[in-house]
Design a protein around this motif. Structure first.
Motif, PDB file in Angstrom:
ATOM      1  N   VAL A 167       0.855  -1.189   0.000  1.00  0.00           N
ATOM      2  CA  VAL A 167       0.000   0.000   0.000  1.00  0.00           C
ATOM      3  C   VAL A 167       0.895   1.246   0.000  1.00  0.00           C
ATOM      4  O   VAL A 167       0.866   2.034  -0.918  1.00  0.00           O
ATOM      5  N   ILE A 168       1.710   1.394   1.046  1.00  0.00           N
ATOM      6  CA  ILE A 168       2.621   2.553   1.109  1.00  0.00           C
ATOM      7  C   ILE A 168       3.931   2.188   0.422  1.00  0.00           C
ATOM      8  O   ILE A 168       4.412   2.883  -0.457  1.00  0.00           O
ATOM      9  N   PHE A 169       4.498   1.051   0.836  1.00  0.00           N
ATOM     10  CA  PHE A 169       5.716   0.554   0.178  1.00  0.00           C
ATOM     11  C   PHE A 169       5.277  -0.429  -0.903  1.00  0.00           C
ATOM     12  O   PHE A 169       4.913  -1.551  -0.616  1.00  0.00           O
ATOM     13  N   ARG A 170       5.320   0.046  -2.115  1.00  0.00           N
ATOM     14  CA  ARG A 170       4.772  -0.767  -3.223  1.00  0.00           C
ATOM     15  C   ARG A 170       5.884  -1.564  -3.890  1.00  0.00           C
ATOM     16  O   ARG A 170       6.893  -0.986  -4.300  1.00  0.00           O
ATOM     17  N   HIS A 171       5.636  -2.861  -4.015  1.00  0.00           N
ATOM     18  CA  HIS A 171       6.619  -3.764  -4.610  1.00  0.00           C
ATOM     19  C   HIS A 171       6.128  -4.258  -5.951  1.00  0.00           C
ATOM     20  O   HIS A 171       4.960  -4.622  -6.088  1.00  0.00           O
ATOM     21  N   TYR A 172       7.045  -4.291  -6.923  1.00  0.00           N
ATOM     22  CA  TYR A 172       6.759  -4.841  -8.250  1.00  0.00           C
ATOM     23  C   TYR A 172       7.775  -5.961  -8.469  1.00  0.00           C
ATOM     24  O   TYR A 172       8.913  -5.707  -8.832  1.00  0.00           O
ATOM     25  N   ILE A 173       7.341  -7.188  -8.250  1.00  0.00           N
ATOM     26  CA  ILE A 173       8.273  -8.320  -8.204  1.00  0.00           C
ATOM     27  C   ILE A 173       8.225  -9.089  -9.517  1.00  0.00           C
ATOM     28  O   ILE A 173       7.153  -9.333 -10.060  1.00  0.00           O
ATOM     29  N   SER A 174       9.406  -9.483  -9.983  1.00  0.00           N
ATOM     30  CA  SER A 174       9.511 -10.241 -11.223  1.00  0.00           C
ATOM     31  C   SER A 174      10.362 -11.478 -10.963  1.00  0.00           C
ATOM     32  O   SER A 174      11.498 -11.360 -10.519  1.00  0.00           O
TER      33      SER A 174
END
Lengths: 508, 159
Positions: free
Chosen positions: B85-92
Motif C-alpha cells: 500500500v505505502i511501500f509498493r513492490h513490483y516483483i519479477s
C-alpha cells in the motif's frame, strides 16, 4: 565404518569435567539461601556436592563412550557417510557433487589430544545452522581426509595428496601492523558511537533542565558530569583497543589464503584453528565493506557469500564462525582490485554507471518528521503521565515545557539521524550492469559493494512509495542465490528505466 | 502482460482476520483499563481506548487498500506480483528459477474456500495469497508445465 578417534573421548571427558563442575557449583550457590563463604567448605556440603558431581559425570561419561562407539564415517566412491548420536541416531549421506563447503577446525584442547574436526556442508536450507557431515579423527587423518574429499569433489586425482601450503603460495598476509590498524579502526568507531550517544543525551538533558528550571545553572550542571563521563569513555576506549588487539591476534593468527583448482582455502586462528575450503562454483557473491572510519583512512574488508556457509557461534556442530565469511580482513581500498584479480578475477567490481536520484533523501523530511513527532509525542506523553501518577516525578509546574523539549529533542535527533543515513545511502548508492555481472553499491554508515554473477540472480523486486514515485525514484531488491540468512541486496533511489537493464540480466 | 486481481473473497478474508484481532485487542484494552482503574491510574485509560479505536479503524480500512493494490500475472517466462500500500513492490521472478511450489490453507482460509500459493526459489519465497481453491491448483499445474518446458528449452540451448 571407521570410528571417531579415541582422543575425542578424552577431549569430551575433560570438557565435561569442567562444565559439570562449574554448572553444579553455580546451581548450588544460587539455590542456597543465606550462604556464608565458610559454609561452602563445610564437610556436608562438600560431601553432597561430590556425590552429585560423580553421579552426573558418570552418566555423561557413559553417554560419551556410547557416542564414540556408535559414531563413525565412511568414504565411498560417490558419497561420504557419517553416523552419530546415541538416543537420536542420525545417518547422513552426502554426494561429493553436492558439497558446498569443507571446513577443518582444531581448538587448543583438541590440539593437545591430537584430534581435529572436519565438517562438510551441502548448503541445504534444512541444515542452515549446522553442517551435515561431522567427523572427528586424528589431526593428520583429517588432513588426508580433507584432501581426499576435495579431490573426489573436483574429480581431479592426485597420487599423494599434499598439504595445501606445500602446493600454493599464500595470497594474503595479515601481519601484525595490519592487525594493529584493524583494532585501532574498530576502537575508533566504538569511541565515536559512545561520544555521539553521550552528546545526544547531554543536549537533551541540558535543554530539558533549562526549560524546567528556567535558570542558567543548567549549563554548569552539565559541565560537572561532562568530565567524569569523558574519562569513562576514554577508559572504555582503551580497554576495547587492548582486548580488540588481543582478539585480532588470536582470531586471525597465521591467516593464510590459498587458491588451487579445487577452490579457495582460508586458514586462521590460534585458540581454534579453522581451515575453510570453498569451491569456486559455490561462491555466489563478493562483498567489499567499508565502515565510516575505514572510509576515512582508505581501508576496507572483503567478504564472501557462499551457499552452505553458516554464520553461527563457534561450536562443534557449526561449520563456521563470524570470521568464516571473511576473505580479506583488512586492506587498502586501492589494492582491492589487484588482490581480487589474483584470487577471484570474475568478481572485480565495476564503477557505478547508474547513480541515485539527487532529491530522493529530502522526501524523508516530508514523511519521517511528522510521523516521528507524532509517535514520540504519544509515547513520551504516556510515559511521563504514568511516572507522574506513580509519584516518581513531579512535573506540575513545568510539565508542558519538559514534555515538548523531550519530544522535540528526540524527534529532531532521530530525524536528523535518518536523514543523514539517507544522504549517505544516496552518496554511496549505485549500480553497474556488465555482461554476466552486477555490481551493487549500497549502505549508509557502512558502505558495501556487492559483486554478483548474473547466473546467481534469481528475482527482481522494484519498490517505491507514492512520494518517491512522483519523483521517478525506485529502489531495487536483487534476490540472488545464496544461503537463507542473507540473499537480498538493495540499491535505492534509482530511476524506473533501470528495471529493463536488470531484467535482461535476469533472463540470461 | 495483463494483471489479474485476487477474488473478492480475499478482501473479506483479510477483513475477517483483522476483525478477530481487533476484538481480541479491545478485550485486552478493556481488561487493562479495568486493572488500571482499580489501581487508581485513571489518566492512562483516556489514552488506551482511543488508541485502540484508531488501530481498529486502520485494521478495518487496510484490507480494502491491500486488495486494491495487489495484482499478479504470469506467462511461460516469468511471474509478476505487485503488492503493498505505502511501500509498493513490483516483483519479477523468472519461471526457470522456481525450485518448488506449495499450496497453503489456514482454518479461516478454508471457511472462505481460499488457498495461498508459495513460489520458492533458491533463497527467496514469494506468495500469491488468497486464490480461489480451484484456481490455485490450476495455476500450480500451469506453472509446473511452464517450468518443465523452460528447462527443456534451456537444455536444448546449451546442447
Amino acid at each position: 565404518m571407521k570410528k571417531f578417534a579415541k582422543g575425542y573421548l578424552f577431549y569430551r571427558l575433560v570438557c565435561d569435567f569442567f562444565v559439570i563442575l562449574f554448572f553444579l557449583f553455580f546451581l548450588a550457590v544460587s539455590f542456597m539461601e543465606n550462604v556464608r563463604e565458610s559454609a561452602i567448605f563445610d564437610g556436608n556440603f562438600l560431601k553432597n556436592f561430590i556425590i552429585v558431581f560423580l553421579i552426573v559425570y558418570l552418566v555423561k561419561a557413559v553417554f560419551d563412550i556410547l557416542y564414540i562407539k556408535l559414531s563413525g564415517y565412511e568414504v565411498g566412491e560417490k558419497e561420504i557417510k557419517c553416523r552419530r548420536g546415541v538416543l537420536y541416531r542420525k545417518l547422513s549421506v552426502l554426494e561429493y557433487s553436492k558439497i558446498h563447503a569443507i571446513n577443518k577446525k582444531q581448538n587448543i584442547l583438541q590440539r593437545l589430544f591430537n584430534i581435529a574436526v572436519l565438517t562438510i556442508d551441502s548448503g541445504s536450507a534444512n541444515t542452515g545452522y549446522s553442517a551435515e557431515i561431522f567427523i572427528v579423527d586424528k589431526s593428520d587423518a583429517v588432513d588426508n581426509l580433507l584432501e581426499v574429499v576435495k579431490e573426489k569433489q573436483s574429480g581431479v586425482h592426485r597420487e599423494t595428496p599434499k598439504p595445501i601450503d606445500k602446493i600454493c603460495n599464500n595470497l594474503y598476509e595479515f601481519n601484525s601492523r595490519l592487525k594493529v590498524i584493524y583494532s585501532a579502526l574498530t576502537t575508533f568507531l566504538a569511541c565515536l558511537v559512545m561520544l555521539f550517544i553521550f552528546a545526544g543525551a547531554l543536549i537533551l538533558f541540558s535543554v530539558a533542565k533549562y526549560i524546567y528550571n528556567n535558570v542558567n545553572a543548567s549549563a554548569l550542571g552539565s559541565l560537572k558530569i561532562f568530565v567524569p563521563i569523558l574519562l569513562i569513555i576514554l577508559a572504555i576506549t582503551l580497554i576495547i583497543f587492548v582486548f580488540g588487539l588481543i582478539g585480532a591476534h588470536l582470531r586471525y593468527f597465521k591467516f593464510k589464503l590459498y587458491k588451487n583448482e579445487n577452490g579457495i582455502t582460508i586458514s586462521y586462528g590460534l585458540l581454534s584453528r579453522n581451515t575453510d575450503t570453498f569451491s569456486l562454483k559455490r561462491i555466489k557473491s563478493v562483498i567489499i565493506k567499508q565502515n565510516l572510519i575505514q572510509r576515512l583512512f582508505g581501508f576496507c574488508s572483503v567478504n564472501l557469500e557462499v551457499v552452505g556457509l553458516t554464520y553461527g557461534k563457534d561450536s562443534e556442530q557449526n561449520s563456521g564462525n563470524n570470521a568464516s565469511g571473511v576473505l580479506i580482513p583488512l586492506c587498502k581500498l586501492k589494492d582491492v582490485n589487484q588482490k581480487l584479480q589474483q584470487i577471484l578475477p570474475d568478481y572485480l567490481p565495476s564503477a557505478p554507471a547508474i547513480k541515485p536520484k539527487k532529491l530522493a533523501p529530502f522526501l524523508i523530511l516530508k514523511t519521517i518528521l511528522p510521523i516521528t513527532v507524532l509517535v514520540i509525542s504519544t509515547v513520551v506523553g504516556g510515559v511521563l503521565l504514568t511516572l507522574q501518577k506513580l509519584g516518581a516525578i513531579n512535573l506540575t509546574n513545568g510539565f508542558f515545557g519538559i514534555y515538548f523539549a523531550l519530544c522535540f529533542g528526540v524527534a529532531l535527533l532521530l530525524t536528523l539521524l535518518i536523514f543523514i543515513v539517507s544522504l549517505l545511502e544516496k552518496q554511496n548508492g549505485g549500480l553497474a550492469v556488465d555482461n554476466g555481472k552486477i555490481t551493487v553499491y549500497s549502505g549508509g554508515f557502512t558502505k558495501k559493494c556487492h559483486v554478483i554473477l548474473s547466473d546467481n540472480f534469481i528475482a527482481l523486486d522494484k519498490f517505491t512509495t507514492p512520494l518517491h514515485k512522483k519523483l521517478g525514484a525506485y529502489s531495487y531488491l536483487i534476490h540472488f542465490y545464496t544461503n537463507t540468512l542473507s540473499n537480498v541486496v538493495t540499491v535505492k533511489y534509482l530511476n524506473g528505466d533501470t528495471e529493463s537493464m536488470l531484467y535482461n540480466q535476469l533472463n540470461k | 502482460m495483463e494483471l489479474n486481481k485476487l477474488p473478492k473473497k480475499a478482501r473479506s478474508y483479510w477483513l475477517a482476520k483483522n476483525l478477530i484481532a481487533v476484538v481480541i485487542m479491545f478485550v485486552v484494552a478493556i481488561i487493562a483499563s479495568f486493572v488500571l482503574y482499580n489501581n487508581g491510574i485513571v489518566s492512562i485509560i483516556w489514552w488506551i481506548l482511543p488508541a485502540a479505536s484508531i488501530i481498529a479503524v486502520f485494521a478495518i480500512l487496510y484490507p480494502f487498500l491491500k486488495y486494491k493494490f495487489f495484482a499478479y500475472s504470469f506467462d511461460k517466462e516469468r511471474i509478476v506480483i505487485n503488492r503493498g500500500v505505502i511501500f509498493r513492490h513490483y516483483i519479477s521472478v523468472p519461471v526457470l528459477q522456481i525450485q518448488d511450489l506449495h499450496l497453503i490453507e489456514g482454518p479461516v482460509m478454508m471457511i472462505f474456500g481460499l488457498k495461498g500459493l508459495i513460489i520458492s526459489t533458491a533463497g527467496s519465497n514469494f506468495l500469491l495469497p488468497c486464490l480461489d481453491g480451484e484456481e490455485a491448483k490450476e495455476i500450480l499445474k500451469r506453472l509446473e508445465t511452464y517450468l518443465k518446458n523452460r528447462i527443456e528449452e534451456k537444455h536444448e540451448e546449451v546442447c
